[in-house]
Design a protein around this motif. Sequence first.
Motif, PDB file in Angstrom:
ATOM      1  N   GLY A   2       0.577  -1.493  -0.094  1.00 51.98           N
ATOM      2  CA  GLY A   2      -0.007  -0.070   0.012  1.00 51.98           C
ATOM      3  C   GLY A   2       1.533   1.040   0.072  1.00 51.98           C
ATOM      4  N   GLU A   3       0.115   2.205  -0.342  1.00 47.58           N
ATOM      5  CA  GLU A   3       1.067   3.456   0.042  1.00 47.58           C
ATOM      6  C   GLU A   3       1.642   4.031   1.143  1.00 47.58           C
ATOM      7  OE1 GLU A   3      -1.136   6.359  -3.569  1.00 47.58           O
ATOM      8  OE2 GLU A   3      -2.013   6.725  -1.803  1.00 47.58           O
ATOM      9  N   ARG A   4       2.547   4.700   1.538  1.00 48.03           N
ATOM     10  CA  ARG A   4       3.449   4.577   3.103  1.00 48.03           C
ATOM     11  C   ARG A   4       3.414   5.642   2.131  1.00 48.03           C
ATOM     12  NH1 ARG A   4       8.788   0.893   1.426  1.00 48.03           N
ATOM     13  NH2 ARG A   4       7.709  -0.898   0.608  1.00 48.03           N
ATOM     14  N   LEU A   5       3.070   6.141   4.178  1.00 46.99           N
ATOM     15  CA  LEU A   5       2.868   7.276   4.904  1.00 46.99           C
ATOM     16  C   LEU A   5       3.919   8.481   5.562  1.00 46.99           C
ATOM     17  CD1 LEU A   5      -1.470   7.557   4.497  1.00 46.99           C
ATOM     18  CD2 LEU A   5       0.373   8.065   2.315  1.00 46.99           C
ATOM     19  N   LEU A   6       4.479   9.029   5.808  1.00 43.33           N
ATOM     20  CA  LEU A   6       6.182   9.317   6.822  1.00 43.33           C
ATOM     21  C   LEU A   6       5.056   9.706   7.353  1.00 43.33           C
ATOM     22  CD1 LEU A   6       8.762   9.096   7.964  1.00 43.33           C
ATOM     23  CD2 LEU A   6       8.866  11.168   6.640  1.00 43.33           C
ATOM     24  N   LEU A   7       4.694   9.943   8.704  1.00 39.61           N
ATOM     25  CA  LEU A   7       4.100  10.372  10.073  1.00 39.61           C
ATOM     26  C   LEU A   7       5.145  11.061  10.937  1.00 39.61           C
ATOM     27  CD1 LEU A   7       1.727   7.741  11.079  1.00 39.61           C
ATOM     28  CD2 LEU A   7       1.607   9.440   9.415  1.00 39.61           C
ATOM     29  N   GLY A   8       6.384  10.892  10.599  1.00 41.05           N
ATOM     30  CA  GLY A   8       7.191  11.139  11.985  1.00 41.05           C
ATOM     31  C   GLY A   8       7.765  10.440  12.786  1.00 41.05           C
ATOM     32  N   LEU A   9       9.245  11.234  12.576  1.00 42.53           N
ATOM     33  CA  LEU A   9       9.900  10.222  14.683  1.00 42.53           C
ATOM     34  C   LEU A   9       9.719  10.776  16.238  1.00 42.53           C
ATOM     35  CD1 LEU A   9      13.056  11.281  12.462  1.00 42.53           C
ATOM     36  CD2 LEU A   9      11.928   9.143  12.009  1.00 42.53           C
ATOM     37  N   ASP A  10      10.078   9.647  16.709  1.00 41.48           N
ATOM     38  CA  ASP A  10       9.443  10.016  18.046  1.00 41.48           C
ATOM     39  C   ASP A  10      10.838  10.387  18.315  1.00 41.48           C
ATOM     40  OD1 ASP A  10      10.873   8.017  18.325  1.00 41.48           O
ATOM     41  OD2 ASP A  10       9.495   6.612  19.617  1.00 41.48           O
ATOM     42  N   ASP A  11      10.903  10.820  20.161  1.00 35.37           N
ATOM     43  CA  ASP A  11      12.435  11.585  21.134  1.00 35.37           C
ATOM     44  C   ASP A  11      13.672  10.667  20.366  1.00 35.37           C
ATOM     45  OD1 ASP A  11      11.132  13.951  20.951  1.00 35.37           O
ATOM     46  OD2 ASP A  11      10.474  13.513  22.976  1.00 35.37           O
TER      47      ASP A  11
END
Length: 293
Positions: A62-71
């Motif tokens: 499926g299409e990959r959606l970057l949500l981010g990085l944690d600390d």
Amino acid sequence: MPGPLALSRSTVDRAADRRTDAAWLDSLWADGATRVLLVGDGTVPVDDEALRFVTTADAPDGERLLLGLDDDGVAYVAVHVEGKPDGGATLREVGAVLGDRDAGLAVHAIALANWHATHRFCPRCGARTRSEQGGHVRVCEAEGSQHFPRTDPAVIVLVVDEKERCLLGRSAAWPGHRFSTLAGFVEPGETPEHAVVRELYEEVGVRVTSCRYAGAQPWPFPSSLMLGYYATAAGEDPVPDGDEIAEARWFSRDELTTAMESGDVLPPSGISIARKLVEGWYGGPLPVEVSWR
């Protein structure tokens, strides 16, 4: 407004500055620590009031959606799937009970997935588009134009008159006794403050004399950003337009309490910015909770 807005909470760095680094995005997918959130049909999988993630090895296509990085540098990626994932829940069902990190991830993932689902083709030429930059851009495969996620600004307003009464309305599309604050989309070339004045007059014939910004939260149903306002107006009798608004009434605090306790009025749900606006005027939590699912 009292307390945090349920869908405005987030602790993850979106890493927007790295979305164009294709090699880095690929490295995240090769990292066993990366956590993958499935999203489909406006839902995300939830267990015990927390999001359920899978590893990249267990993630479907499926299409990959970057949500981010944690600390700690752990990456979060959503995969857009067809249909509702196992254990999928909507934001209306779980948005208020998720923790800060999970609420932010869920809103981000659902909003992006909603946009991708309706922008498969280029609005300029009709050719197919493909997802790039971690799911935050779609590119036309025919002429290379870039298209970005859409967010529709809307104002949501609690109006108070000179007697300290608040104005609530019932949408023509709502069953029963649901009442809430009034709202409407900001039109092209219009400020939110101008939209407040226009919408209140259009919907209930009330002339706003002043307004002040109170707060905002994303509302991905499918793609809105709700801008909350308090407004003042003379206590003239509201005249519902009969199209969008079927009924509108002024309430004192005592009158609203009585109406809610009798069931004559169902207040806005806890996840909504409308609820926070009303509670800010009311002076504390409302005595009745309701879920509009």
